[in-house]
Design a protein around this motif. Structure first.
Motif, short mmCIF file in Angstrom:
data_model
loop_
_atom_site.label_atom_id
_atom_site.label_comp_id
_atom_site.label_asym_id
_atom_site.label_seq_id
_atom_site.Cartn_x
_atom_site.Cartn_y
_atom_site.Cartn_z
N GLN A 157 0.81 -1.20 0.00
CA GLN A 157 0.00 0.00 0.00
C GLN A 157 0.85 1.26 0.00
O GLN A 157 1.98 1.28 0.48
N SER A 158 0.28 2.32 -0.53
CA SER A 158 0.90 3.63 -0.43
C SER A 158 0.55 4.22 0.94
O SER A 158 -0.62 4.19 1.34
N PRO A 159 1.52 4.74 1.68
CA PRO A 159 1.20 5.37 2.97
C PRO A 159 0.17 6.48 2.84
O PRO A 159 -0.55 6.79 3.79
N LEU A 160 0.06 7.07 1.64
CA LEU A 160 -0.92 8.14 1.43
C LEU A 160 -2.34 7.66 1.66
O LEU A 160 -3.20 8.42 2.13
N SER A 161 -2.63 6.41 1.31
CA SER A 161 -4.01 5.92 1.35
C SER A 161 -4.29 5.07 2.58
O SER A 161 -5.28 4.34 2.62
N THR A 162 -3.42 5.13 3.58
CA THR A 162 -3.63 4.39 4.82
C THR A 162 -3.98 5.35 5.96
O THR A 162 -3.94 6.57 5.81
N SER A 163 -4.27 4.78 7.12
CA SER A 163 -4.56 5.61 8.29
C SER A 163 -3.34 6.42 8.70
O SER A 163 -3.47 7.48 9.33
N LYS A 164 -2.14 5.95 8.33
CA LYS A 164 -0.93 6.70 8.64
C LYS A 164 -0.88 8.00 7.83
O LYS A 164 -0.50 9.05 8.34
N GLY A 165 -1.28 7.89 6.57
CA GLY A 165 -1.35 9.09 5.74
C GLY A 165 -2.38 10.07 6.26
O GLY A 165 -2.16 11.30 6.23
N ARG A 166 -3.50 9.54 6.78
CA ARG A 166 -4.53 10.42 7.34
C ARG A 166 -4.05 11.10 8.61
O ARG A 166 -4.39 12.24 8.88
N ALA A 167 -3.24 10.37 9.40
CA ALA A 167 -2.68 10.98 10.61
C ALA A 167 -1.71 12.10 10.25
O ALA A 167 -1.71 13.16 10.89
N PHE A 168 -0.91 11.89 9.22
CA PHE A 168 0.02 12.92 8.77
C PHE A 168 -0.77 14.15 8.31
O PHE A 168 -0.42 15.29 8.64
N LEU A 169 -1.84 13.93 7.57
CA LEU A 169 -2.68 15.04 7.09
C LEU A 169 -3.27 15.81 8.26
O LEU A 169 -3.34 17.05 8.24
N SER A 170 -3.69 15.09 9.30
CA SER A 170 -4.25 15.76 10.48
C SER A 170 -3.23 16.68 11.13
O SER A 170 -3.55 17.81 11.53
N LEU A 171 -1.99 16.23 11.19
CA LEU A 171 -0.93 17.07 11.76
C LEU A 171 -0.70 18.31 10.92
O LEU A 171 -0.51 19.41 11.45
N ILE A 172 -0.71 18.16 9.61
CA ILE A 172 -0.51 19.31 8.72
C ILE A 172 -1.63 20.32 8.92
O ILE A 172 -1.40 21.54 9.01
N LYS A 173 -2.86 19.84 9.01
CA LYS A 173 -3.99 20.73 9.25
C LYS A 173 -3.81 21.49 10.56
O LYS A 173 -3.99 22.71 10.63
N LEU A 174 -3.47 20.76 11.61
CA LEU A 174 -3.30 21.39 12.92
C LEU A 174 -2.16 22.40 12.91
O LEU A 174 -2.25 23.46 13.52
N SER A 175 -1.07 22.07 12.21
CA SER A 175 0.07 23.00 12.15
C SER A 175 -0.28 24.28 11.42
O SER A 175 0.36 25.31 11.62
N ARG A 176 -1.33 24.23 10.60
CA ARG A 176 -1.79 25.42 9.88
C ARG A 176 -2.93 26.13 10.61
O ARG A 176 -3.56 27.03 10.07
N GLY A 177 -3.20 25.68 11.86
CA GLY A 177 -4.23 26.32 12.67
C GLY A 177 -5.63 25.83 12.38
O GLY A 177 -6.60 26.39 12.90
N GLU A 178 -5.78 24.77 11.57
CA GLU A 178 -7.10 24.24 11.24
C GLU A 178 -7.56 23.25 12.30
O GLU A 178 -6.75 22.72 13.07
N SER A 179 -8.84 22.97 12.31
CA SER A 179 -9.41 22.00 13.25
C SER A 179 -9.60 20.65 12.56
O SER A 179 -9.70 20.58 11.32
N ILE A 180 -9.65 19.60 13.36
CA ILE A 180 -9.88 18.26 12.80
C ILE A 180 -11.04 17.60 13.54
O ILE A 180 -11.40 18.01 14.65
N THR A 181 -11.63 16.56 12.93
CA THR A 181 -12.81 15.91 13.49
C THR A 181 -12.42 14.94 14.61
O THR A 181 -11.24 14.60 14.79
N GLN A 182 -13.44 14.45 15.32
CA GLN A 182 -13.21 13.48 16.40
C GLN A 182 -12.54 12.22 15.86
O GLN A 182 -11.61 11.68 16.49
#
Length: 524
Positions: free
Chosen positions: A339-364
Motif C-alpha cells: 500500500q501507499s502510505p498516502l491511502s492508509t490511516s498513517k497518511g490520514r494521521a500525517f494530514l491531520s498534523l498538517i492541518k493542525l500545524s496550519r491552525g485548522e481544526s480536525i474531526t473526532q
C-alpha cells in the motif's frame, strides 16, 4: 407472462446502469425490494443498486435481503454464521494441523486472485475449489487439471489425501466452504421467499456450479435478466464458463455502443483478441479522440498523472512498483500488494498534523486516528480513553491540549510536525509522506484521483482517462500463459477497454511478458 432476457453489454455500454433501471422500473410499479433478487459475481453492482434505491425511494439496507453475491444470499438462506465459513484463516488452521505449507489466500467469495500459487498445498487447495466449481468427479477433474497445469510435486494420491483431510476437517468443525453453500441450497431447493424477479450480473465469470444455481432460481421467478459479456471473462482459469452465458435461454438484448472510448482504442483492444483467433461482434463507439502509444516505464512522468490506472498482472508486481514510487517520492494509491502510505490511516494521521500545524481544526475520528500514532512525550496518560468519549465535533490544536495532548505536542506541531508520529510509524513512511507534502502540497493527501496501481482483475467495471498496461509476467503466470493463451488475452482486452482517452503500452522490464500488439502492427 414475464420477461426472460439475456443482456449482453460490451465495455462502457452501460450494462449495469440498464440493470439498475430495471430495478427502478419494478419498484416504481409497486414491487417490494424483497421480491427482487439482484445478484452479481462481485458486490459492487448489487450495492450500487441498493444505494440508488435507498436514495430514490427512501428504503433502508434491510429492505433488500436478496441483493448481493450468490454466495452471500446462499449464506443467509442456510442461516449460517461467519464463524462457520471455511475462510482463509480456517484454511491456514487446517494446513497447520496436517503440516501443509499453504501460502495462498482467497477473497471472501472463495476466489484465488492473480494465480498466487507457490506451494504444492496451494495447488491442492486450488484444485479442490476448481473441481467443485466445475462440477467434475475427482478422476475427471484430475485428468483435466494435469493437462492444463504442471504444478510442482502434485500427485493424484496427494490430492486425494488432501481432499479427504479437508473434508474431514470441515465436518469435525462444522465448517462450510463457498461451494458447499451453493450445493446445499440447490439440493435443499432453497429459494428467496416471495421473490418474483431475478437479475444476475457479471454472468460471464460464473462457474458451472453457479449457473446451476441461477438456472434453478430462474425457473421459480416470473421474470429474469441474465447479464454479462463473455469477452470480459476474467476467471476462466479458476473455473468460470463464459460459454454457458451464451447458451442460457432468453430473448437477447445487446448493448452494442460504448460511451467510454473511441474507435482507436476499440480497434486496438479487439486486436488483442484477434491474435488468438477471437473475433467479437462489431460494436459502435463514440466519436472520441484517443492516443495509443508505447512508452518506457522510466520515461513516464508518473507524478503528473491525473485520473490514471497503471495495470499490472499480479500483486507481487504491484509491490515492486510501489517500492519504486515510494523511493522516488511519487504520489500514488495501490489496491492489493504493498500500500501507499498516502491511502492508509498513517497518511490520514500525517494530514491531520498538517492541518493542525496550519491552525485548522480536525474531526473526532481524525483525533482518534492521530492518537494511534502518537505517544509520550506528546500525550498524557489516559488520552486515548478521553478521545474515544469525545463528541462528533471539530477540535483545534489548543482544544486538544485540554484532552491530553501536551505542551510538547503544541511546540513540535509548530517546529516539525512529523516528529509527533512516533508510534507504529516506520521512518521510511514518515520520510515518504514528508517528501510528498513538501513537493506537492496537501492535494495528494486530500484527493485520491491521481495515479492508481492495481491488477487487471481489480480494474473490471472501472475506467480512467489514462490507462498504462504493464506487460510483465511472473514465472507462475508465464507458465500458465504458455499452456493456455486465451484467458490472458481476455484479460488484456479488459485492461485496454478501461481507457477513456489515452492507452499506453509499457515496454517490458522482465524476460517474460504478455505480447501486446504493436501500435501499428506486430507485437510489443
Amino acid at each position: 407472462m414475464g420477461e426472460k432476457v439475456k443482456l449482453w453489454g460490451i465495455p462502457g455500454s452501460g450494462k449495469t446502469r440498464r440493470l439498475l433501471d430495471i430495478v427502478d422500473g419494478y419498484l416504481d410499479k409497486g414491487m417490494l425490494p424483497s421480491e427482487i433478487i439482484f445478484t452479481s459475481f462481485t458486490r459492487s453492482a448489487a450495492n450500487e443498486a441498493v444505494n440508488r434505491a435507498m436514495v430514490r425511494f427512501g428504503y433502508s439496507r434491510d429492505d433488500f435481503p436478496y441483493f448481493g453475491t450468490e454466495h452471500s444470499i446462499c449464506f443467509h438462506l442456510l442461516g449460517l454464521k461467519r464463524s462457520q465459513v471455511f475462510n482463509s484463516t480456517k484454511m491456514r488452521n487446517f494446513a497447520s494441523k496436517y503440516g501443509y505449507e499453504l501460502t495462498t489466500t482467497q477473497d471472501d467469495l472463495g476466489r484465488f486472485n492473480d494465480l498466487a500459487l507457490q506451494t504444492t498445498a496451494d495447488y491442492y487447495e486450488f484444485f479442490v475449489n476448481w473441481m467443485e466449481n466445475r462440477m467434475l468427479s475427482f478422476n475427471d477433474a484430475y485428468n483435466e487439471f494435469i493437462r492444463q497445469n504442471d504444478p510442482p510435486n502434485f500427485t493424484k494420491n496427494g490430492a486425494e489425501q488432501y481432499l479427504e483431510r479437508r473434508t474431514r476437517y470441515k465436518q469435525e468443525n462444522k465448517l462450510w466452504s463457498f461451494s458447499d453453500m451453493i450445493v446445499a441450497v440447490i439440493q435443499q431447493g432453497l429459494f428467496p421467499s416471495g421473490a418474483k424477479v431475478l437479475i444476475a450480473d457479471e454472468c460471464q465469470d460464473m462457474s458451472p456450479l453457479l449457473y446451476e444455481l441461477i438456472g434453478v432460481w430462474s425457473n421459480k421467478v416470473d421474470s429474469y435478466y441474465i447479464a454479462g459479456d463473455p469477452y470480459q471473462a476474467l476467471f476462466v482459469w479458476s473455473g468460470a464458463s463464459p460459454e454457458l452465458f451464451l447458451e442460457f435461454p432468453g430473448d437477447e438484448e445487446v448493448l452494442n455502443r460504448t460511451y467510454r472510448f473511441g474507435e482507436p482504442i476499440k480497434d486496438y483492444a479487439c486486436s488483442i483478441l484477434k491474435s488468438v483467433g477471437i473475433t467479437i461482434p462489431d460494436f459502435n463507439t463514440e466519436q472520441k479522440q484517443a492516443t495509443l502509444t508505447k512508452r518506457s516505464f522510466f520515461s513516464v512522468k508518473w507524478d503528473e498523472q491525473d485520473d490514471a490506472f497503471l495495470l499490472v498482472r499480479t500483486r507481487w508486481l504491484i509491490s515492486q512498483i510501489a517500492d519504486y514510487f515510494i523511493s522516488m517520492g511519487i504520489p500514488f494509491a495501490a489496491e492489493r500488494g504493498k500500500q501507499s502510505p498516502l491511502s492508509t490511516s498513517k497518511g490520514r494521521a500525517f494530514l491531520s498534523l498538517i492541518k493542525l500545524s496550519r491552525g485548522e481544526s480536525i474531526t473526532q475520528s481524525e483525533v482518534e486516528n492521530l492518537v494511534k500514532y502518537t505517544r509520550k512525550p506528546y500525550l498524557e496518560r489516559g488520552t486515548k480513553t478521553k478521545v474515544k468519549k469525545l463528541v462528533d465535533d471539530k477540535y483545534s490544536p489548543y482544544q486538544l491540549k485540554d484532552i491530553g495532548f501536551t505542551t510538547k505536542f503544541l511546540s513540535t506541531l509548530t517546529d516539525n510536525p512529523p516528529d509527533i508520529l512516533c508510534q507504529g510509524m516506520e521512518t521510511w513512511e514518515k520520510s515518504y509522506l514528508l517528501r510528498v507534502y513538501r513537493k506537492y502540497g496537501i492535494k495528494p493527501f486530500e484527493k485520491n484521483d491521481g495515479l492508481k496501481v492495481l491488477t487487471y482483475h481489480k480494474s473490471k467495471g472501472r475506467e480512467a482517462k489514462t490507462v498504462f498496461l504493464c506487460p510483465d509476467y511472473t514465472n507462475t503466470v508465464w507458465n500458465s500463459y504458455i499452456k493456455d493463451r486465451k484467458p490472458e488475452h481476455l484479460l488484456g482486452y479488459v485492461g485496454a477497454t478501461r481507457a477513456k482517452e489515452n492507452l499506453i503500452i509499457l515496454c517490458p522490464l522482465r524476460e517474460q511478458f504478455f505480447p501486446f500488439p504493436r501500435i501499428g502492427g506486430g507485437n510489443v
